[in-house]
Motif scaffolding. Structure first.
Motif, PDB file in Angstrom:
ATOM      1  N   GLU A 200       0.619   1.000  16.063  1.00 23.58           N
ATOM      2  CA  GLU A 200      -0.267   1.531  17.095  1.00 23.58           C
ATOM      3  C   GLU A 200      -0.101   0.662  18.334  1.00 23.58           C
ATOM      4  OE1 GLU A 200      -4.981   2.805  17.665  1.00 23.58           O
ATOM      5  OE2 GLU A 200      -4.299   1.806  15.838  1.00 23.58           O
ATOM      6  N   TRP A 201       0.146   1.294  19.441  1.00 25.74           N
ATOM      7  CA  TRP A 201       0.441   0.572  20.681  1.00 25.74           C
ATOM      8  C   TRP A 201      -0.642  -0.465  20.991  1.00 25.74           C
ATOM      9  CZ3 TRP A 201       4.792   2.016  23.561  1.00 25.74           C
ATOM     10  CH2 TRP A 201       4.961   1.311  24.755  1.00 25.74           C
ATOM     11  N   PRO A 202      -0.222  -1.713  21.335  1.00 18.82           N
ATOM     12  CA  PRO A 202       1.153  -2.184  21.500  1.00 18.82           C
ATOM     13  C   PRO A 202       1.704  -2.946  20.301  1.00 18.82           C
ATOM     14  CG  PRO A 202      -0.334  -3.753  22.507  1.00 18.82           C
ATOM     15  CD  PRO A 202      -1.194  -2.696  21.873  1.00 18.82           C
ATOM     16  N   GLU A 203       1.038  -2.872  19.120  1.00 20.82           N
ATOM     17  CA  GLU A 203       1.561  -3.526  17.915  1.00 20.82           C
ATOM     18  C   GLU A 203       2.425  -2.520  17.162  1.00 20.82           C
ATOM     19  OE1 GLU A 203      -1.030  -6.697  15.951  1.00 20.82           O
ATOM     20  OE2 GLU A 203      -2.519  -5.275  16.693  1.00 20.82           O
ATOM     21  N   LEU A 204       3.720  -2.700  17.284  1.00 19.49           N
ATOM     22  CA  LEU A 204       4.667  -1.723  16.754  1.00 19.49           C
ATOM     23  C   LEU A 204       5.657  -2.404  15.808  1.00 19.49           C
ATOM     24  CD1 LEU A 204       5.433   0.083  20.155  1.00 19.49           C
ATOM     25  CD2 LEU A 204       3.788   0.820  18.403  1.00 19.49           C
ATOM     26  N   GLY A 205       6.589  -1.599  15.300  1.00 24.44           N
ATOM     27  CA  GLY A 205       7.691  -2.156  14.534  1.00 24.44           C
ATOM     28  C   GLY A 205       7.474  -2.156  13.038  1.00 24.44           C
ATOM     29  N   PHE A 206       7.958  -3.211  12.403  1.00 23.22           N
ATOM     30  CA  PHE A 206       8.091  -3.299  10.944  1.00 23.22           C
ATOM     31  C   PHE A 206       6.946  -4.096  10.347  1.00 23.22           C
ATOM     32  CE2 PHE A 206      10.177  -5.897   7.445  1.00 23.22           C
ATOM     33  CZ  PHE A 206      10.163  -4.893   6.487  1.00 23.22           C
ATOM     34  N   LEU A 207       6.405  -3.576   9.243  1.00 16.80           N
ATOM     35  CA  LEU A 207       5.387  -4.268   8.471  1.00 16.80           C
ATOM     36  C   LEU A 207       5.961  -4.487   7.072  1.00 16.80           C
ATOM     37  CD1 LEU A 207       2.390  -5.230   8.684  1.00 16.80           C
ATOM     38  CD2 LEU A 207       1.763  -3.052   7.624  1.00 16.80           C
ATOM     39  N   LEU A 208       6.217  -5.744   6.730  1.00 18.09           N
ATOM     40  CA  LEU A 208       6.820  -6.055   5.441  1.00 18.09           C
ATOM     41  C   LEU A 208       5.961  -5.478   4.323  1.00 18.09           C
ATOM     42  CD1 LEU A 208       9.224  -7.757   4.262  1.00 18.09           C
ATOM     43  CD2 LEU A 208       7.545  -9.578   3.887  1.00 18.09           C
ATOM     44  N   PRO A 209       6.546  -4.644   3.436  1.00 17.92           N
ATOM     45  CA  PRO A 209       5.727  -4.031   2.378  1.00 17.92           C
ATOM     46  C   PRO A 209       5.141  -5.095   1.456  1.00 17.92           C
ATOM     47  CG  PRO A 209       8.076  -3.643   1.990  1.00 17.92           C
ATOM     48  CD  PRO A 209       7.956  -4.228   3.356  1.00 17.92           C
ATOM     49  N   ALA A 210       3.889  -4.903   1.108  1.00 14.03           N
ATOM     50  CA  ALA A 210       3.191  -5.869   0.259  1.00 14.03           C
ATOM     51  C   ALA A 210       2.654  -5.153  -0.975  1.00 14.03           C
ATOM     52  CB  ALA A 210       2.044  -6.514   1.029  1.00 14.03           C
ATOM     53  N   PRO A 211       2.552  -5.844  -2.106  1.00 12.15           N
ATOM     54  CA  PRO A 211       1.976  -5.222  -3.308  1.00 12.15           C
ATOM     55  C   PRO A 211       0.551  -4.764  -3.038  1.00 12.15           C
ATOM     56  CG  PRO A 211       3.003  -7.349  -3.815  1.00 12.15           C
ATOM     57  CD  PRO A 211       2.951  -7.238  -2.329  1.00 12.15           C
ATOM     58  N   THR A 212       0.157  -3.674  -3.671  1.00  7.75           N
ATOM     59  CA  THR A 212      -1.222  -3.209  -3.532  1.00  7.75           C
ATOM     60  C   THR A 212      -2.152  -4.198  -4.213  1.00  7.75           C
ATOM     61  OG1 THR A 212      -1.035  -1.911  -5.559  1.00  7.75           O
ATOM     62  CG2 THR A 212      -0.495  -0.805  -3.497  1.00  7.75           C
ATOM     63  N   PRO A 213      -3.371  -4.337  -3.722  1.00  2.14           N
ATOM     64  CA  PRO A 213      -4.301  -5.305  -4.332  1.00  2.14           C
ATOM     65  C   PRO A 213      -4.475  -5.096  -5.828  1.00  2.14           C
ATOM     66  CG  PRO A 213      -5.163  -4.520  -2.232  1.00  2.14           C
ATOM     67  CD  PRO A 213      -3.927  -3.707  -2.517  1.00  2.14           C
ATOM     68  N   ALA A 214      -4.476  -3.827  -6.259  1.00  2.00           N
ATOM     69  CA  ALA A 214      -4.684  -3.550  -7.683  1.00  2.00           C
ATOM     70  C   ALA A 214      -3.525  -4.039  -8.534  1.00  2.00           C
ATOM     71  CB  ALA A 214      -4.887  -2.047  -7.892  1.00  2.00           C
ATOM     72  N   GLY A 215      -2.349  -4.136  -7.919  1.00  2.00           N
ATOM     73  CA  GLY A 215      -1.183  -4.509  -8.713  1.00  2.00           C
ATOM     74  C   GLY A 215      -0.702  -5.922  -8.485  1.00  2.00           C
ATOM     75  N   GLU A 216      -1.434  -6.712  -7.704  1.00  2.00           N
ATOM     76  CA  GLU A 216      -0.949  -8.043  -7.343  1.00  2.00           C
ATOM     77  C   GLU A 216      -0.756  -8.944  -8.556  1.00  2.00           C
ATOM     78  OE1 GLU A 216      -3.440  -9.726  -4.402  1.00  2.00           O
ATOM     79  OE2 GLU A 216      -2.416  -8.737  -2.737  1.00  2.00           O
ATOM     80  N   ASP A 217      -1.649  -8.849  -9.545  1.00  2.00           N
ATOM     81  CA  ASP A 217      -1.557  -9.745 -10.697  1.00  2.00           C
ATOM     82  C   ASP A 217      -0.295  -9.502 -11.510  1.00  2.00           C
ATOM     83  OD1 ASP A 217      -3.922 -10.884  -9.958  1.00  2.00           O
ATOM     84  OD2 ASP A 217      -5.152  -9.665 -11.324  1.00  2.00           O
ATOM     85  N   ALA A 218       0.252  -8.276 -11.428  1.00  2.00           N
ATOM     86  CA  ALA A 218       1.438  -7.949 -12.213  1.00  2.00           C
ATOM     87  C   ALA A 218       2.728  -8.234 -11.462  1.00  2.00           C
ATOM     88  CB  ALA A 218       1.398  -6.471 -12.622  1.00  2.00           C
ATOM     89  N   ILE A 219       2.623  -8.638 -10.208  1.00  2.32           N
ATOM     90  CA  ILE A 219       3.813  -8.842  -9.386  1.00  2.32           C
ATOM     91  C   ILE A 219       4.373 -10.238  -9.607  1.00  2.32           C
ATOM     92  CG2 ILE A 219       4.728  -8.896  -7.039  1.00  2.32           C
ATOM     93  CD1 ILE A 219       3.970  -6.131  -8.133  1.00  2.32           C
ATOM     94  N   VAL A 220       5.657 -10.301  -9.868  1.00  2.00           N
ATOM     95  CA  VAL A 220       6.325 -11.590 -10.001  1.00  2.00           C
ATOM     96  C   VAL A 220       6.580 -12.129  -8.596  1.00  2.00           C
ATOM     97  CG1 VAL A 220       8.381 -12.772 -10.839  1.00  2.00           C
ATOM     98  CG2 VAL A 220       7.403 -10.881 -12.159  1.00  2.00           C
ATOM     99  N   PRO A 221       6.203 -13.364  -8.307  1.00  2.34           N
ATOM    100  CA  PRO A 221       6.446 -13.906  -6.963  1.00  2.34           C
ATOM    101  C   PRO A 221       7.932 -14.082  -6.701  1.00  2.34           C
ATOM    102  CG  PRO A 221       5.633 -15.611  -8.439  1.00  2.34           C
ATOM    103  CD  PRO A 221       5.511 -14.320  -9.189  1.00  2.34           C
TER     104      PRO A 221
END
Length: 742
Positions: A200-221
């Motif tokens: 949304e202007w003027p913050e544009l571009g790429f947002l590094l995908p992040a694990p959903t909060p519900a699945g964070e515990d299952a994500i390997v760092p």
């Protein structure tokens, strides 16, 4: 066009935006790198807890692009650049080590490329980092800018952003995130790169995908000591902004083409579509799951042993088999057998072809028709008529009055579905965008131009123009279904040829821009996608999560006509992108077939009315997914079986008295026999691209020694040689001379 212009001049403020604004206002010290390209000046410098590339057009503002971010103290230093780099920066922090590669240049347009690699010092879950691109005014202030976003990433399609900066007048910018480079990160974090480029202007571009909060515990760092790419961003710049939607589309194609030329393209393989076509014909004829009899005639099941026969399915298969017969030198018996039952779709009262046969089951609304379903069967009927089929011509022309009546009733703006008896609307708009079938006017225009060509009746030409004119203003939203959009582009180009009005050639770019906006211009290695290819695949609908084989090969056929009607005035980027789409389609489409995939990659159950998957049958699956879901969840498309015939007849070429077939993954625009064992061919792909050319041994023959040279006399060496095939990688544009020995 999609707009995020700030009408009231105020931007939503976030802490990240305010922090950047303060850091830009108070920046001091030396830059880590200074360079430029064209009239653009650039520097790389540390601002707070981040490394930034700042690009300025002197006196006209610019762009700030974040290259890396960290937490806590850090040390950034310039490193010796590697070949091709203008700068290389290393950053060490408590998180680990970032290496940022900076490249710049100006092929057709100035570009900057930032690749960021990160090696964690310990098992790491990265903190949230906001979007990475901010327009700047003349005083390096993001909040002082106004602009308009024309296009952003849609779903899992290309990670792109196309926008203009109007205040100050800094021109247009095209951001492309190379999602292929993010595979390792996404696999490690259990994420997908869906809708990661936008803002949304003027913050544009790429947002590094992040694990959903519900699945964070299952994500390997992220593992300590293992390097991973966090971003591979390309930024292209133009000094001007588009004047209208056609200019905007042309700029989009030019900029996308510029980004495409910077990518490391995935390889393609030779595919024997002639063998696939023969196997498909056998299964169409012999497999009981493929056809059903009604009224003494044979009809094709849409899916394996499932769904009622319908006119679109029947005509698609008939036309494709007709192409195979022409290529093979004699009609195949199935063509006549399947054509014999077409008359049962004809409604003498309405004077049109109905979707279903009269005996369709009560579980179907016999009067319901999707808007595109009225016209696409006529398109294939018209192709038969152009080939000299008298009965097809008669049926085609007597269907025209109703076709026109429907178009005029809806004022060339069609709903999703309506009653064929009285035009009462069943479904007005799609949930994804609140619009109807926005690109039906394109396929309708093509049908009208077929009728004009057959009759020279100006009424049909006027109808084609009315339909294309009605779509002006839809911009990137014109795409509803990919193949319809491709036929719309072809209709515009044909109109340009007939009328000599440049507006129609330029309007074709709007259709093309919308088509390529919905392409997956990356190669996924997520989930089951490791077993197939998706590069340059187009999602079948504007909101669909998958690529579909029917839209794939029907777009391929439409683009052949588009290029037939184009010429030297065609935008080079459009020519290149079309040729590359078709090249990759010949390779990618192979993986729709069940025998090309491991069984674990194919869904065990299909959508309720769509039957089952028979792995032994040479019919394609409908659906492949870029996020690696199981393929074939929708079903096994018998109506997509025409793919093998279309691909075989366009990519394989018979050479009289030669002991081989000639295969090329580009359309051969011209060929001439210059000697007993010599042939000149012309390819019309991208000027910087490569085509695959193969000599394929004919049955019971032996491959001779072959020689390939450019028209300038440069001799090309074979890429691979075997007893059954000799492969060359050749320039995709220009004339080649082929010779073979006795």
């Amino acid at each position: 066009m999609t707009s995020s212009a700030l009408q009231d001049g105020t931007a939503p403020v976030t802490p990240y935006l305010l922090a950047l604004s303060d850091e830009l206002a108070t920046m001091r010290g030396k830059a880590l790198a200074l360079f430029g390209t064209g009239d653009l000046a650039a520097e790389v410098r540390q601002l707070g807890d981040a490394l930034w590339l700042i690009v300025r057009r002197p006196g006209q503002g610019g762009i700030a692009l974040r290259a890396a971010a960290w937490a806590g103290e850090a040390h950034a230093k310039a490193l010796p650049p590697k070949p091709g780099e203008i700068a290389r920066i290393g950053v060490t922090s408590g998180l680990g080590a970032h290496i940022v590669s900076v490249k710049t240049g100006a092929r057709t347009l100035p570009y900057f490329r930032l690749e960021t690699r990160f090696t964690p010092s310990a098992p790491t879950r990265l903190p949230f980092v906001p979007r990475d691109l901010y327009p700047l005014d003349r005083h390096d202030e993001p909040l002082g800018t106004r602009g308009r976003v024309h296009a952003v990433q849609r779903g899992l399609n290309a990670g792109l952003l196309f926008f203009r900066v109007d205040e100050p007048e800094a021109g247009s910018f095209f951001y492309f995130q190379n999602l292929t480079a993010l595979n390792a990160y996404c696999r490690a974090t259990g994420t997908t790169p869906e809708n990661v480029v936008g803002g949304e202007w003027p913050e544009l571009g790429f947002l590094l995908p992040a694990p959903t909060p519900a699945g964070e515990d299952a994500i390997v760092p992220l593992a300590a000591g293992e390097e991973v790419v966090l971003s591979d961003a390309i930024l292209l710049c133009r000094p001007d902004a588009p004047a209208d939607e056609r200019d905007c589309a042309r700029h989009f194609l030019q900029l996308l083409g510029g980004a495409y030329q910077l990518l490391d393209l995935p390889p393609t393989e030779f595919r024997d579509w002639t063998d696939r076509a023969k196997r498909t014909l056998h299964d169409l004829d012999q497999a009981p799951e493929a056809t059903i009899r009604h009224y003494g005639h044979r009809y094709v099941h849409p899916y394996t042993a499932a769904e009622y026969p319908d006119i679109m399915v029947q005509m698609s298969i008939v036309q494709a088999i007709h192409d195979w017969g022409k290529w093979n030198g004699e009609p195949h018996p199935l063509e006549a057998e399947f054509k014999a039952g077409l008359k049962k779709f004809w409604d003498p009262k309405l004077k049109t072809l109905r979707r279903y046969l009269p005996n369709v089951g009560r579980d179907k609304d016999a009067d319901a028709v999707d808007s595109w379903y009225l016209y696409h069967p006529l398109l294939n009927l018209g192709r038969l008529a152009h080939g000299g089929d008298i009965q097809a011509k008669r049926l085609f022309l007597k269907s025209m009055d109703y076709a026109i009546k429907a178009a005029r009733h809806f004022d060339y703006k069609w709903p999703i579905q309506y009653k064929i008896t009285d035009f009462s609307v069943i479904t007005e708009t799609a949930g994804a965008d609140g619009r109807g079938q926005t690109d039906v006017g394109g396929v309708y225009a093509w049908v009208m131009l077929q009728a004009f060509d057959l009759t020279d009746d100006k009424r049909y030409l006027d109808e084609a123009r009315a339909a294309i004119d009605a779509a002006i203003g839809l911009g990137f939203g014109i795409n509803y279904q990919a193949n319809l959009t491709a036929w719309g582009a072809a209709a515009c180009m044909r109109l340009w040829r007939i009328t000599n009005r440049d507006v129609y050639r330029d309007q074709s770019y709007v259709y093309l821009a919308s088509f390529f906006h919905n392409c997956e211009i990356w190669e996924s290695e997520l989930g089951h996608a490791v077993h197939y290819r998706n590069f340059l695949g187009v999602t079948c609908l504007q909101d669909a999560p998958y690529m579909a084989v029917y839209e794939c090969f029907d777009s391929f056929a439409a683009f052949e006509h588009y290029l037939d009607d184009s010429g030297p005035d065609l935008e080079p980027a459009a020519r290149m992108l079309i040729a590359e789409y078709c090249r990759y389609a010949l390779d990618r489409a192979w993986y729709y077939y069940p025998d090309a995939l491991p069984r674990e990659a194919i869904a065990k159950a299909q959508r309720e009315p769509n039957g089952h998957i028979d792995h032994k049958l040479s019919f394609p699956l409908e659906d492949l997914y870029p996020d690696g879901q199981e393929a074939g969840q929708v079903g096994q498309e018998i109506y997509g079986a025409g793919a093998a015939f279309v691909f075989a007849t366009r990519s394989f070429h018979k050479i009289e008295d030669a002991p081989f077939l000639l295969y090329c993954d580009h359309f051969v625009r011209a060929r001439e026999r210059t000697d007993t064992r010599a042939l000149s061919i012309t390819l019309d792909g991208g000027e910087t691209c490569t085509a695959r050319l193969s000599f394929v041994r004919a049955k019971r023959r032996k491959l001779p020694r072959t020689h390939v040279a450019t028209v300038d006399g440069d001799v090309l060496r074979p890429h691979a040689t075997g007893a059954d095939r000799i492969d060359y990688l050749v320039p995709a544009s220009g004339r080649l001379v082929l010779r073979w020995e006795a």
